[in-house]
Design a protein around this motif. Structure first.
Motif, short mmCIF file in Angstrom:
data_model
loop_
_atom_site.label_atom_id
_atom_site.label_comp_id
_atom_site.label_asym_id
_atom_site.label_seq_id
_atom_site.Cartn_x
_atom_site.Cartn_y
_atom_site.Cartn_z
N VAL A 190 0.87 -1.17 0.00
CA VAL A 190 0.00 0.00 0.00
C VAL A 190 0.91 1.23 0.00
CG1 VAL A 190 -1.66 1.35 1.34
CG2 VAL A 190 -1.89 -1.14 1.21
N VAL A 191 0.63 2.17 -0.88
CA VAL A 191 1.42 3.40 -0.95
C VAL A 191 0.55 4.57 -0.47
CG1 VAL A 191 2.74 4.98 -2.40
CG2 VAL A 191 2.79 2.52 -2.87
N VAL A 192 1.00 5.21 0.59
CA VAL A 192 0.32 6.40 1.13
C VAL A 192 1.16 7.59 0.70
CG1 VAL A 192 -0.56 7.49 3.22
CG2 VAL A 192 -0.42 5.00 3.09
N MET A 193 0.62 8.40 -0.19
CA MET A 193 1.43 9.42 -0.85
C MET A 193 0.93 10.83 -0.57
SD MET A 193 2.81 9.37 -4.76
CE MET A 193 1.18 9.32 -5.53
N ASN A 194 1.88 11.71 -0.31
CA ASN A 194 1.56 13.11 -0.02
C ASN A 194 2.45 14.01 -0.87
OD1 ASN A 194 2.60 15.60 1.91
ND2 ASN A 194 0.41 15.27 2.07
N PHE A 195 1.82 14.84 -1.72
CA PHE A 195 2.56 15.86 -2.47
C PHE A 195 2.55 17.14 -1.65
CE2 PHE A 195 1.11 13.14 -6.08
CZ PHE A 195 2.36 12.83 -6.59
N TRP A 196 3.69 17.73 -1.47
CA TRP A 196 3.82 18.85 -0.54
C TRP A 196 4.99 19.74 -0.94
CZ3 TRP A 196 7.82 19.67 3.29
CH2 TRP A 196 8.93 18.84 3.08
N PHE A 197 5.15 20.88 -0.27
CA PHE A 197 6.39 21.66 -0.37
C PHE A 197 6.55 22.50 0.89
CE2 PHE A 197 3.10 24.03 -2.59
CZ PHE A 197 3.30 25.37 -2.30
N THR A 198 7.76 22.89 1.16
CA THR A 198 8.10 23.48 2.46
C THR A 198 7.43 24.81 2.73
OG1 THR A 198 10.09 24.58 1.59
CG2 THR A 198 10.36 22.34 2.44
N MET A 199 7.11 25.59 1.69
CA MET A 199 6.51 26.90 1.89
C MET A 199 4.98 26.85 1.84
SD MET A 199 9.17 29.28 -0.30
CE MET A 199 8.43 30.81 0.23
N CYS A 200 4.44 25.65 1.82
CA CYS A 200 2.98 25.46 1.80
C CYS A 200 2.50 25.31 3.23
CB CYS A 200 2.65 24.22 0.97
SG CYS A 200 0.95 23.64 1.13
N ASP A 222 4.27 -4.01 4.54
CA ASP A 222 3.50 -3.93 3.30
C ASP A 222 2.88 -2.55 3.09
OD1 ASP A 222 1.82 -4.22 5.45
OD2 ASP A 222 0.47 -5.67 4.49
N ILE A 223 3.53 -1.51 3.62
CA ILE A 223 3.03 -0.16 3.44
C ILE A 223 4.21 0.81 3.34
CG2 ILE A 223 2.78 0.23 5.93
CD1 ILE A 223 0.29 1.95 5.25
N VAL A 224 4.08 1.77 2.45
CA VAL A 224 5.12 2.78 2.23
C VAL A 224 4.49 4.15 2.30
CG1 VAL A 224 6.78 3.73 0.58
CG2 VAL A 224 6.52 1.26 0.79
N PHE A 225 5.13 5.05 3.00
CA PHE A 225 4.67 6.44 3.10
C PHE A 225 5.65 7.30 2.31
CE2 PHE A 225 3.00 4.25 6.75
CZ PHE A 225 1.70 4.73 6.86
N LEU A 226 5.18 7.85 1.20
CA LEU A 226 6.05 8.57 0.27
C LEU A 226 5.58 10.01 0.11
CD1 LEU A 226 8.42 8.29 -1.78
CD2 LEU A 226 6.69 7.69 -3.50
N ALA A 227 6.52 10.97 0.21
CA ALA A 227 6.17 12.39 0.12
C ALA A 227 7.07 13.09 -0.90
CB ALA A 227 6.29 13.05 1.48
N PRO A 228 6.69 13.08 -2.18
CA PRO A 228 7.45 13.83 -3.18
C PRO A 228 7.27 15.34 -2.99
CG PRO A 228 6.16 12.08 -4.20
CD PRO A 228 5.64 12.25 -2.81
N GLU A 229 8.37 16.05 -2.92
CA GLU A 229 8.35 17.51 -2.79
C GLU A 229 8.08 18.08 -4.18
OE1 GLU A 229 9.51 21.63 -2.50
OE2 GLU A 229 10.27 20.13 -3.89
N CYS A 230 7.21 19.08 -4.27
CA CYS A 230 6.75 19.50 -5.60
C CYS A 230 6.96 20.98 -5.90
CB CYS A 230 5.29 19.12 -5.79
SG CYS A 230 4.19 19.69 -4.50
N LEU A 273 -4.07 7.45 -1.95
CA LEU A 273 -3.89 6.09 -1.47
C LEU A 273 -3.88 5.16 -2.67
CD1 LEU A 273 -6.28 5.77 1.63
CD2 LEU A 273 -3.78 5.66 1.61
N ILE A 274 -2.84 4.33 -2.74
CA ILE A 274 -2.68 3.39 -3.85
C ILE A 274 -2.61 1.98 -3.27
CG2 ILE A 274 -1.19 2.72 -5.77
CD1 ILE A 274 -0.20 5.69 -5.76
N ASP A 275 -3.43 1.09 -3.77
CA ASP A 275 -3.49 -0.25 -3.18
C ASP A 275 -2.33 -1.14 -3.64
OD1 ASP A 275 -4.16 -1.35 -5.69
OD2 ASP A 275 -6.30 -1.48 -5.24
N LYS A 276 -2.32 -2.37 -3.17
CA LYS A 276 -1.21 -3.28 -3.43
C LYS A 276 -1.10 -3.68 -4.90
CE LYS A 276 -1.31 -5.14 1.28
NZ LYS A 276 -1.53 -6.33 2.13
N ASN A 277 -2.16 -3.44 -5.66
CA ASN A 277 -2.14 -3.73 -7.09
C ASN A 277 -1.84 -2.50 -7.93
OD1 ASN A 277 -2.90 -6.53 -6.77
ND2 ASN A 277 -4.94 -5.78 -6.23
N GLY A 278 -1.47 -1.41 -7.27
CA GLY A 278 -1.11 -0.20 -8.00
C GLY A 278 -2.30 0.60 -8.50
#
Length: 314
Positions: A190-200, A222-230, A273-278
């Motif tokens: 499971v991928v828990v994803m957050n798009f963010w940036f420091t001045m937000c 079986d879970i990944v927390f990913l935060a791409p800076e945008c 939220l992205i499940d185990k099957n993408g």
């Protein structure tokens, strides 16, 4: 540069909205509930007497009082000289802290308003909701966070809804320690994803809740927390930010095009939220404690689902 400026404008606009009006620069009052005076009836009574001196509960005031108050208010163009905000124990707190408690999604808090006949001062005091009030309060709080149909948040969420149920767009970003991570490499988790940036500012405000997700599932593989800076921040910029505001997600650089083009995110923060099957199972933009609470409740459900045969289990 233009895209970055747009990010700042959207984040600033969001900060001024009802959904993110709690200014980060305001210093909240630290309340020690273990102190002798916090729940001491005599101490509370003393603070109450001082806080409400010369005022009446506006819900219980007689017609004559309310008539005089309304006339005084009209004379003053409805501008008060003073408004103070209190906890249920009559401890004065700033408006931002008061409002954050009042609009907590638990529905635990309602308030009473007090004023004087000359309309020169006013007090707003929190109180615990009754069992009968709580359900209505939860409903009211949830409604308060609903975006108007024409707002940037609502418009963007309509765009995002088209991704739900579809394969999540693949991408590759670089973590702060220089490793490349592709979404396709995370299939089976499971991928828990957050798009963010420091001045937000709205992004920063929800980080403590996001950190609680990481802590809750820290023993799961079986879970990944990913935060791409945008916003194209440098590694150094992000590292400096993390010293002020720790963020437990796996932070990655190079997420601007991923967020804005592949995931159609125009308002930030943006959570997916992205499940185990993408497959994208949930996605929304904007600071919204109600949506974030529902989002958090969905995570364990996705973890219970088994990946389809052939899904990678790294």
């Amino acid at each position: 540069m233009k895209n970055f400026q747009k990010l700042l404008i959207v984040a600033f606009t969001l900060t001024l909205s009802v959904q993110s009006s709690y200014a980060q620069t305001v210093k909240f009052v630290t309340i020690d509930s273990t102190s002798a005076s916090f729940r001491n009836p005599d101490a509370i009574a003393d603070r109450k007497a001082k806080a409400l001196a010369g005022m009446e509960d506006l819900k219980k005031a007689n017609p004559e009082f309310m008539k005089a108050l309304n006339e005084a208010a009209k004379d003053k163009d409805f501008k008060l000289a003073e408004i103070k905000y209190y906890t249920a124990e009559y401890i004065q707190i700033p408006f931002e802290q008061y409002r954050k408690l009042l609009y907590d999604i638990s529905g635990d808090w309602a308030d009473n308003t007090y004023g004087d006949m000359a309309y020169t001062k006013k007090a707003c005091v929190l109180r615990k909701t009754t069992a009968e009030e709580k359900a209505k309060r939860v409903e009211a709080v949830r409604a308060s966070y609903a975006s108007k149909s024409s707002s940037p948040i609502a418009t963007n969420n309509v765009e995002l809804s088209k991704l739900v149920g579809q394969p999540a767009p693949d991408f590759t970003v670089t973590t702060l320690d220089g490793k490349q991570v592709s979404l396709s490499s995370l299939k089976g988790k499971v991928v828990v994803m957050n798009f963010w940036f420091t001045m937000c500012r709205p992004c920063v405000e929800e980080i403590p809740t996001l950190n609680k997700f990481v802590e809750k599932y820290k023993d799961r593989k079986d879970i990944v927390f990913l935060a791409p800076e945008c916003a194209n921040a440098t590694n150094e910029d992000v590292q400096k930010f993390l010293k002020r505001a720790p963020f437990s997600y796996q932070i990655a650089l190079g997420g601007k095009d991923v967020a804005m083009k592949q995931y159609q995110s125009k308002v930030f923060p943006a959570n997916f939220l992205i499940d185990k099957n993408g497959i994208v199972r949930n996605g929304y933009v904007g600071l919204n404690p109600v949506a974030l609470d529902d989002y958090g409740k969905m995570i364990p459900k996705l973890l219970e689902e088994a990946p389809a045969k052939g899904a990678s289990k790294k």
